[in-house]
Design an enzyme around this catalytic site. Structure first.
Site, PDB file in Angstrom:
ATOM      1  N   CYS A 180       5.099  11.528  -7.351  1.00  0.00           N
ATOM      2  CA  CYS A 180       6.537  11.683  -7.149  1.00  0.00           C
ATOM      3  C   CYS A 180       7.198  12.292  -8.385  1.00  0.00           C
ATOM      4  O   CYS A 180       6.916  13.423  -8.733  1.00  0.00           O
ATOM      5  CB  CYS A 180       7.147  10.335  -6.758  1.00  0.00           C
ATOM      6  SG  CYS A 180       8.775  10.442  -5.995  1.00  0.00           S
ATOM      7  N   HIS A 181       8.070  11.554  -9.084  1.00  0.00           N
ATOM      8  CA  HIS A 181       8.713  12.041 -10.307  1.00  0.00           C
ATOM      9  C   HIS A 181       7.805  11.868 -11.532  1.00  0.00           C
ATOM     10  O   HIS A 181       8.152  12.317 -12.621  1.00  0.00           O
ATOM     11  CB  HIS A 181      10.023  11.292 -10.560  1.00  0.00           C
ATOM     12  CG  HIS A 181      11.154  11.731  -9.691  1.00  0.00           C
ATOM     13  ND1 HIS A 181      11.306  11.279  -8.394  1.00  0.00           N
ATOM     14  CD2 HIS A 181      12.183  12.579  -9.927  1.00  0.00           C
ATOM     15  CE1 HIS A 181      12.394  11.819  -7.875  1.00  0.00           C
ATOM     16  NE2 HIS A 181      12.941  12.619  -8.769  1.00  0.00           N
TER      17      HIS A 181
END
Length: 185
Positions: free
Chosen positions: A114-115
């Site tokens: 994800c991030h």
């Protein structure tokens, strides 16, 4: 019960606020069930407040240690879960940057979802790499010299170390499987 990862040591790192709960706990559980020793380090050795996928406050998790106390030589693999708020702070934390750089220099695998790859941008580890992430940081990865692929799992071994990346919580099964495969290689 089969424990194929017995003897393997994994470090998961996060900030103390805003980590994506499912991206922290799913790899932790899956790797432990497969026999790996998994330590969780946070920016500070104090409770970590998670967020759920719908951005509500989630569980509070106690880390085993602070990131500054973690030693690359004690682990086989580094996992970086996402969460916008988590990574917005963690990616500017010098101890986290140095740890990621140390894993790469030591030829060890880094897995980010994800991030999570935002930390790799700030650590200077994205240039020339092929990886994936959530859609919100794609331009950051490209601006850092990375090649983005929109797929559930990207595994690349280059420059002496392996990178395992996934996009979103929906990709967690593939992500955990990719981490297990990297530990068995």
């Amino acid at each position: 019960m089969d424990k194929p990862l017995e003897g393997k040591r994994v470090l998961i790192i996060a900030g103390n606020w805003g980590v994506e709960q499912v991206e922290l706990l799913t790899p932790m559980k899956g790797l432990r069930e497969a026999g790996a020793t998994v330590d969780f380090a946070a920016t500070e050795a104090s409770p970590v407040e998670c967020f759920t996928e719908d951005r509500y406050p989630g569980k509070v998790i106690e880390p085993e240690l602070a990131i500054r106390s973690a030693k690359v030589e004690d682990y086989d693999l580094l996992v970086v879960p996402g969460g916008t708020c988590n990574m917005d702070r963690l990616r500017i934390t010098e101890d986290a940057i140095a740890l990621a750089q140390g894993f790469a220099r030591a030829g060890k695998t880094i897995a980010a979802i994800c991030h999570g790859p935002w930390l790799l941008v700030n650590a200077g580890l994205v240039e020339g790499r092929t990886l994936t992430s959530c859609p919100f940081i794609v331009e950051d990865l490209k601006n850092a010299g990375g090649t983005y692929l929109d797929q559930e799992l990207v595994v690349e071994e280059k420059d002496g170390w392996k990178l395992v990346t996934s996009r979103l919580p929906d990709d967690l099964d593939a992500f955990v499987s990719g981490i297990k495969d990297a530990l068995l290689a």
